[in-house]
Design a protein around this motif. Sequence first.
Motif, PDB file in Angstrom:
ATOM      1  N   ILE A   7       0.834  -1.213   0.000  1.00 60.00           N
ATOM      2  CA  ILE A   7       0.000   0.000   0.000  1.00 60.00           C
ATOM      3  C   ILE A   7       0.859   1.250   0.000  1.00 60.00           C
ATOM      4  O   ILE A   7       0.645   2.176  -0.810  1.00 60.00           O
ATOM      5  CB  ILE A   7      -0.938  -0.020   1.229  1.00 60.00           C
ATOM      6  CG1 ILE A   7      -2.011  -1.089   1.058  1.00 60.00           C
ATOM      7  CG2 ILE A   7      -1.573   1.348   1.439  1.00 60.00           C
ATOM      8  CD1 ILE A   7      -2.885  -1.279   2.282  1.00 60.00           C
ATOM      9  N   GLN A   8       1.833   1.324   0.906  1.00 63.81           N
ATOM     10  CA  GLN A   8       2.655   2.531   1.018  1.00 63.81           C
ATOM     11  C   GLN A   8       3.490   2.757  -0.241  1.00 63.81           C
ATOM     12  O   GLN A   8       3.659   3.910  -0.685  1.00 63.81           O
ATOM     13  CB  GLN A   8       3.556   2.416   2.246  1.00 63.81           C
ATOM     14  CG  GLN A   8       2.782   2.372   3.558  1.00 63.81           C
ATOM     15  CD  GLN A   8       3.698   2.384   4.769  1.00 63.81           C
ATOM     16  OE1 GLN A   8       4.507   3.291   4.947  1.00 63.81           O
ATOM     17  NE2 GLN A   8       3.567   1.355   5.608  1.00 63.81           N
ATOM     18  N   ARG A   9       3.991   1.689  -0.831  1.00 66.11           N
ATOM     19  CA  ARG A   9       4.797   1.835  -2.056  1.00 66.11           C
ATOM     20  C   ARG A   9       3.943   2.366  -3.205  1.00 66.11           C
ATOM     21  O   ARG A   9       4.328   3.276  -3.928  1.00 66.11           O
ATOM     22  CB  ARG A   9       5.410   0.491  -2.413  1.00 66.11           C
ATOM     23  CG  ARG A   9       6.382   0.539  -3.587  1.00 66.11           C
ATOM     24  CD  ARG A   9       6.913  -0.852  -3.861  1.00 66.11           C
ATOM     25  NE  ARG A   9       5.828  -1.773  -4.166  1.00 66.11           N
ATOM     26  CZ  ARG A   9       5.930  -3.101  -4.053  1.00 66.11           C
ATOM     27  NH1 ARG A   9       7.043  -3.648  -3.615  1.00 66.11           N
ATOM     28  NH2 ARG A   9       4.906  -3.879  -4.362  1.00 66.11           N
ATOM     29  N   TYR A  10       2.746   1.785  -3.380  1.00 66.77           N
ATOM     30  CA  TYR A  10       1.852   2.246  -4.450  1.00 66.77           C
ATOM     31  C   TYR A  10       1.417   3.684  -4.205  1.00 66.77           C
ATOM     32  O   TYR A  10       1.414   4.514  -5.126  1.00 66.77           O
ATOM     33  CB  TYR A  10       0.635   1.333  -4.509  1.00 66.77           C
ATOM     34  CG  TYR A  10      -0.496   1.872  -5.342  1.00 66.77           C
ATOM     35  CD1 TYR A  10      -0.450   1.854  -6.735  1.00 66.77           C
ATOM     36  CD2 TYR A  10      -1.627   2.419  -4.731  1.00 66.77           C
ATOM     37  CE1 TYR A  10      -1.497   2.365  -7.501  1.00 66.77           C
ATOM     38  CE2 TYR A  10      -2.674   2.927  -5.487  1.00 66.77           C
ATOM     39  CZ  TYR A  10      -2.604   2.893  -6.862  1.00 66.77           C
ATOM     40  OH  TYR A  10      -3.638   3.407  -7.619  1.00 66.77           O
ATOM     41  N   LEU A  11       1.076   4.012  -2.947  1.00 63.59           N
ATOM     42  CA  LEU A  11       0.597   5.351  -2.626  1.00 63.59           C
ATOM     43  C   LEU A  11       1.694   6.390  -2.828  1.00 63.59           C
ATOM     44  O   LEU A  11       1.436   7.488  -3.341  1.00 63.59           O
ATOM     45  CB  LEU A  11       0.091   5.376  -1.181  1.00 63.59           C
ATOM     46  CG  LEU A  11      -0.616   6.645  -0.713  1.00 63.59           C
ATOM     47  CD1 LEU A  11      -1.769   6.991  -1.627  1.00 63.59           C
ATOM     48  CD2 LEU A  11      -1.098   6.473   0.725  1.00 63.59           C
ATOM     49  N   SER A  12       2.909   6.061  -2.436  1.00 64.02           N
ATOM     50  CA  SER A  12       4.021   6.999  -2.638  1.00 64.02           C
ATOM     51  C   SER A  12       4.248   7.251  -4.123  1.00 64.02           C
ATOM     52  O   SER A  12       4.473   8.393  -4.543  1.00 64.02           O
ATOM     53  CB  SER A  12       5.290   6.439  -1.991  1.00 64.02           C
ATOM     54  OG  SER A  12       5.114   6.286  -0.595  1.00 64.02           O
ATOM     55  N   SER A  13       4.196   6.188  -4.936  1.00 62.31           N
ATOM     56  CA  SER A  13       4.357   6.361  -6.375  1.00 62.31           C
ATOM     57  C   SER A  13       3.193   7.161  -6.963  1.00 62.31           C
ATOM     58  O   SER A  13       3.380   7.939  -7.914  1.00 62.31           O
ATOM     59  CB  SER A  13       4.431   5.004  -7.074  1.00 62.31           C
ATOM     60  OG  SER A  13       5.491   4.233  -6.578  1.00 62.31           O
ATOM     61  N   LEU A  14       2.020   7.016  -6.383  1.00 60.17           N
ATOM     62  CA  LEU A  14       0.829   7.681  -6.909  1.00 60.17           C
ATOM     63  C   LEU A  14       0.844   9.173  -6.632  1.00 60.17           C
ATOM     64  O   LEU A  14       0.449   9.980  -7.490  1.00 60.17           O
ATOM     65  CB  LEU A  14      -0.421   7.049  -6.277  1.00 60.17           C
ATOM     66  CG  LEU A  14      -1.768   7.318  -6.927  1.00 60.17           C
ATOM     67  CD1 LEU A  14      -1.812   6.770  -8.343  1.00 60.17           C
ATOM     68  CD2 LEU A  14      -2.881   6.695  -6.088  1.00 60.17           C
ATOM     69  N   LEU A  15       1.300   9.557  -5.459  1.00 56.19           N
ATOM     70  CA  LEU A  15       1.222  10.962  -5.053  1.00 56.19           C
ATOM     71  C   LEU A  15       2.471  11.755  -5.374  1.00 56.19           C
ATOM     72  O   LEU A  15       2.454  12.995  -5.316  1.00 56.19           O
ATOM     73  CB  LEU A  15       0.934  11.048  -3.545  1.00 56.19           C
ATOM     74  CG  LEU A  15      -0.380  10.402  -3.071  1.00 56.19           C
ATOM     75  CD1 LEU A  15      -0.573  10.625  -1.581  1.00 56.19           C
ATOM     76  CD2 LEU A  15      -1.571  10.930  -3.852  1.00 56.19           C
ATOM     77  N   ASN A  16       3.552  11.074  -5.692  1.00 55.12           N
ATOM     78  CA  ASN A  16       4.792  11.799  -6.010  1.00 55.12           C
ATOM     79  C   ASN A  16       4.816  12.222  -7.482  1.00 55.12           C
ATOM     80  O   ASN A  16       4.254  11.562  -8.327  1.00 55.12           O
ATOM     81  CB  ASN A  16       6.013  10.929  -5.701  1.00 55.12           C
ATOM     82  CG  ASN A  16       6.197  10.761  -4.193  1.00 55.12           C
ATOM     83  OD1 ASN A  16       5.719  11.579  -3.418  1.00 55.12           O
ATOM     84  ND2 ASN A  16       6.898   9.704  -3.796  1.00 55.12           N
TER      85      ASN A  16
END
Length: 502
Positions: A493-502
């Motif tokens: 979750i955190q990896r996908y979310l970081s890629s999504l918001l960066n």
Amino acid sequence: HERLTRAQEDLQRYEEEGKTFYEELSTPLWEVGELERLAKDIEEYQQKESDLRLHVGALAAFDEATRQLACEMEGHLLESEQKSLTEQLDRLDEVRETRGAMQEQYNQATKSDALEKAEDAWAAAYAELEALRKEEVEGRFIFELAKIIQQESQSHHQPEILKRASSWLERITHNQYSLGIGDDEFVARSSTNGQPYTLDQLSSGTRVQLLFAIRMAFLEYLERESDHHYPLFFDELMANSDDERSLAIAQAIGEIVTERQVFYATAQADEVGKLKEVVGEEVRVIDLGALVIGHRQTKTPFKAVSIPTIEVPKPIDDYDEYATVLGVAGPDLFAPIGEIHSWYLLTDSKALHGLLKRTFMTAGQAARSSAQLQQRLQLLKRVQELAQVGRQRPLSRYDLVDLPSEVNTNTQAFQAIQGFLEEENRTGNDLVQAIEDGQIKQFREPSKSALLDWLYEEGWATDAKPYDLQEIIAHMMLEFTDLQIDSEESLVIQRYLSSLLN
């Protein structure tokens, strides 16, 4: 003297202990009778205390919500609920028993030959019924045609159809019978003894020949003013017929083909054999199946193709570096979640390599391979939904479809809106701001309000505040109680979310 002293000391001690006992019970010394009554109930109290411990122990096996509900509900309500559940379980047991009995009955039916025998009997009865139906249809046809000819004979002594039908019957039966008409039906007159025979007295084969004779006479009567002989089309006339009827049909067709073209459609090789035997070399067999195959081969001939080999890069220890080697693209906030690369669902290069070898390139494909990946995809879908809150999709002029009828698209103001949206990275909020600031000139009501409402209703514009990364993670932790911060699911979750918001 010493014994007396010890006895007095013991008495004094007993009195002090008794006083302390009564004080603890908040019971006056003079209410000894109440204590005696309570002493009699001590066994019942101990039993209830034991039952309570048992129930508390049993209740501990349930979750907190169930325990809380049990504490809040009164005893009679719990008993009523228990009774209702017991009745439901009893009904469920009855349904299971009925289902088991039906399953056993089905198994017995499928194991025995009773079903097969019943199917054979049904097929035989159906064939017999079909034969009777054909005979009935033939009889009705002949009866109705006889009525027509009889009406014609009232004004003409020698009706033309009757003469033609008699001629055909003589040809088909090789001069064994001629055709006449009685009071209400046709009769076949034997050339041997001159005896007339009604339809019921004729054999099934002769009835078929008589029917052909009448049909041919009626057809020739319709063609009497034409120079053309129309072809005849038959469809498996010999199906469900005995040998006598099949031979009669073949003989009738053999006589008909001397004057006109006949098409006989069948999927039965034995019918083709009977026609060849009776008609001879005049039969031309056209194998439609072979023609279809030949047509397909001509239309789409086989072409050998070379299948390119797909090489999947070998796994490496660094999972992030493996994404670079694979050319994994960053996630799109508004694209379907199943379209992201399978890399986002895993944490191990070897496991990902195994999926890619099976051509599971996208997360949607990979999720179908296991329940764990399906669960992770659902988690990422929820993360995407939370990330979309307060963030707008890019809006282009081509997205302005299915607008409300109040929006006039034939105005200069609407053309100005389309021009505004041709610039890159425009959002619904940008368009709302441009309309409210008057940047879009002469955009009047009701078009203005209708378009603004449409932008908010369709999600192109929003007043919501977007969640940041930590807020989204907090939402996920609250919503999915089994999610642990140090689990692989949390890492995904955190990896996908970081890629999504960066």
